[in-house]
Design a protein around this motif. Sequence first.
Motif, short mmCIF file in Angstrom:
data_model
loop_
_atom_site.label_atom_id
_atom_site.label_comp_id
_atom_site.label_asym_id
_atom_site.label_seq_id
_atom_site.Cartn_x
_atom_site.Cartn_y
_atom_site.Cartn_z
N ALA A 45 0.81 -1.22 0.00
CA ALA A 45 0.00 0.00 0.00
C ALA A 45 0.85 1.27 0.00
O ALA A 45 0.62 2.17 -0.83
N PRO A 46 1.81 1.42 0.92
CA PRO A 46 2.59 2.68 0.89
C PRO A 46 3.37 2.88 -0.40
O PRO A 46 3.48 4.01 -0.89
N LEU A 47 3.92 1.81 -0.97
CA LEU A 47 4.72 1.96 -2.18
C LEU A 47 3.88 2.28 -3.40
O LEU A 47 4.23 3.17 -4.19
N VAL A 48 2.75 1.56 -3.61
CA VAL A 48 1.96 1.82 -4.82
C VAL A 48 1.30 3.19 -4.76
O VAL A 48 1.04 3.80 -5.80
N ASN A 49 1.00 3.68 -3.56
CA ASN A 49 0.41 5.02 -3.45
C ASN A 49 1.45 6.11 -3.68
O ASN A 49 1.12 7.19 -4.18
N LYS A 50 2.70 5.84 -3.32
CA LYS A 50 3.75 6.86 -3.47
C LYS A 50 4.44 6.77 -4.82
O LYS A 50 4.67 7.81 -5.47
N LEU A 51 4.80 5.56 -5.25
CA LEU A 51 5.58 5.38 -6.48
C LEU A 51 4.72 5.03 -7.68
O LEU A 51 5.22 5.06 -8.82
N LEU A 57 6.98 -1.64 -9.23
CA LEU A 57 7.55 -2.83 -9.87
C LEU A 57 9.00 -2.61 -10.27
O LEU A 57 9.83 -3.51 -10.15
N LEU A 58 9.33 -1.41 -10.73
CA LEU A 58 10.72 -1.10 -11.08
C LEU A 58 11.59 -1.10 -9.82
O LEU A 58 12.69 -1.66 -9.80
N PHE A 59 11.09 -0.49 -8.75
CA PHE A 59 11.82 -0.45 -7.49
C PHE A 59 12.02 -1.86 -6.92
O PHE A 59 13.05 -2.18 -6.33
N ASN A 60 11.02 -2.72 -7.11
CA ASN A 60 11.04 -4.07 -6.56
C ASN A 60 12.17 -4.93 -7.11
O ASN A 60 12.57 -5.93 -6.49
N ASN A 61 12.69 -4.58 -8.28
CA ASN A 61 13.77 -5.38 -8.86
C ASN A 61 15.03 -5.39 -8.00
O ASN A 61 15.85 -6.31 -8.11
N ILE A 62 15.17 -4.38 -7.14
CA ILE A 62 16.29 -4.38 -6.18
C ILE A 62 16.24 -5.64 -5.32
O ILE A 62 17.27 -6.27 -5.04
N PRO A 157 15.26 -12.44 -14.63
CA PRO A 157 13.97 -11.81 -14.94
C PRO A 157 13.89 -10.36 -14.48
O PRO A 157 13.25 -9.52 -15.14
N ALA A 158 14.56 -10.04 -13.36
CA ALA A 158 14.54 -8.66 -12.88
C ALA A 158 15.28 -7.73 -13.84
O ALA A 158 14.84 -6.60 -14.09
N ILE A 159 16.38 -8.20 -14.38
CA ILE A 159 17.13 -7.38 -15.35
C ILE A 159 16.29 -7.16 -16.61
O ILE A 159 16.24 -6.05 -17.16
N VAL A 160 15.61 -8.21 -17.07
CA VAL A 160 14.74 -8.09 -18.24
C VAL A 160 13.63 -7.06 -17.97
O VAL A 160 13.31 -6.22 -18.83
#
Length: 465
Positions: A45-51, A57-62, A157-160
């Motif tokens: 919830a906090p991430l999808v509302n802010k980012l 999803l891009l941030f999650n690749n970390i 998959p994250a790099i892709v």
Amino acid sequence: MRQFYNQSYFDRYESYMNNSFQTLLWSLTVSMYPLGGFLGSLMVAPLVNKLGRKGTLLFNNIFSIVPAILMGTSQASKSFEIIIVGRIIIGICAGLSSNVVPMYLGELSPKNLRGAIGVMPQLFITIGILIAQIFGIRSILANERGWPLLLGLTGIPAIVELILLPFSPESPRYMLIQKGNEVGARAALRRLRGWDDVDDEIEEMRLEDQSEKAEGRQSVRNLCSFRSLRWQLISIVVLNMGQQLSGVNAIYYYADSIYRTAGVKENDIQYVTVGTGAVNVFMTIAAVSIVESTGRRILLLVGFAICCTACAVLTMCLNLQDNIDWMPYLSITCIIVYVIGHAIGPSPIPYVITTEMFRQSARPAAFMVAGSVHWISNFIVGLMFPFLEKGLGEYSFIIFGVICLATFVYIFIVIPETKSKTFLEISQILAKRNKVEVKVEAEHLELSQRETEKGKWEKVKITNL
């Protein structure tokens, strides 16, 4: 990997682990993944509302690339601890992506394709599992030299995604309803639909926005106390608990011993497991093909009914397999039938239902709750099933059958059909069960709430359009 744990310990302390300590470390390694999934769900919830959906999803690749490096280099660094840490981090990645991807795709999709596109994440999960099972064959990477590479492959998959996802648009609903960016929402819709006239969808989003202005952005606490969302919240909890507690992980856990009893050679069991994974992929493709024609509700009912029946028959087979020669083959059939049933309904549809049952302001909190229940239930099954299997043996599947039956009954009584309906139309259907009536008219929008205890109607005007 267990040998690596033991050898690393010996290199440090010049003595090997005792069996109980090694079992504890291995249990931690396995259980850290669903624990990370739970932590990732709390971040939704906090991430999808802010980012935004795409930004999250891009941030999650970390959380995919970092643990891939950690686990891939664990053997070279002679540290089993970083595998355990990597499992937590990769679990966070799974917890975020398993919730944000269905949310993102559901908001991008036209209503006539929302179900089919909503099942696609589960399809690619099953494809990923199948690929992992293939690489996990002992002659490929599941050996002393190959397992670090097998763990490190999770970063690919994250790099892709980092390369390709920036070319995709952000959710139009997020841009219009939460950011007020109508120009951006129109541009995104035109790219997605392939035509310029998107006025009808923009108007439907505005209507949803107006109906939610009095509610504001929903937190988890508000979600639990808001009467108009009561049955939606109960439903996603029941569906996600039913999905995980129905025994799907236990079936896979028990499958090897069933194959062995049926006479499958030890070295061939891994190939049978790959075959089971292929069945899972094929049936999920079938679910994608039929979800818009049959609907979500019927797939859930049929899926849980098949799983319930398979658990009951499997219990009987396991009891009789020492007395009847052909009974182990029926046990294998039960496993395959169970996988088919779970693949067409219980596995993919709860994500679609969670997207469709909640409107924009409540959807992030709803996915946060659904994801948390999903991963906690996953953790409970992984923790408890070995004890159930030891204490109850084959009768443990009776418990899973009862859970499947209870979920079936709940779906039959409570869950409505949602195919080809707008989010606002679905809200109006569910309002009746919540004893709340949402009326959308040309000039104004009213909320009529029935107080059954007092036998009277209370009408609250929310906003003028």
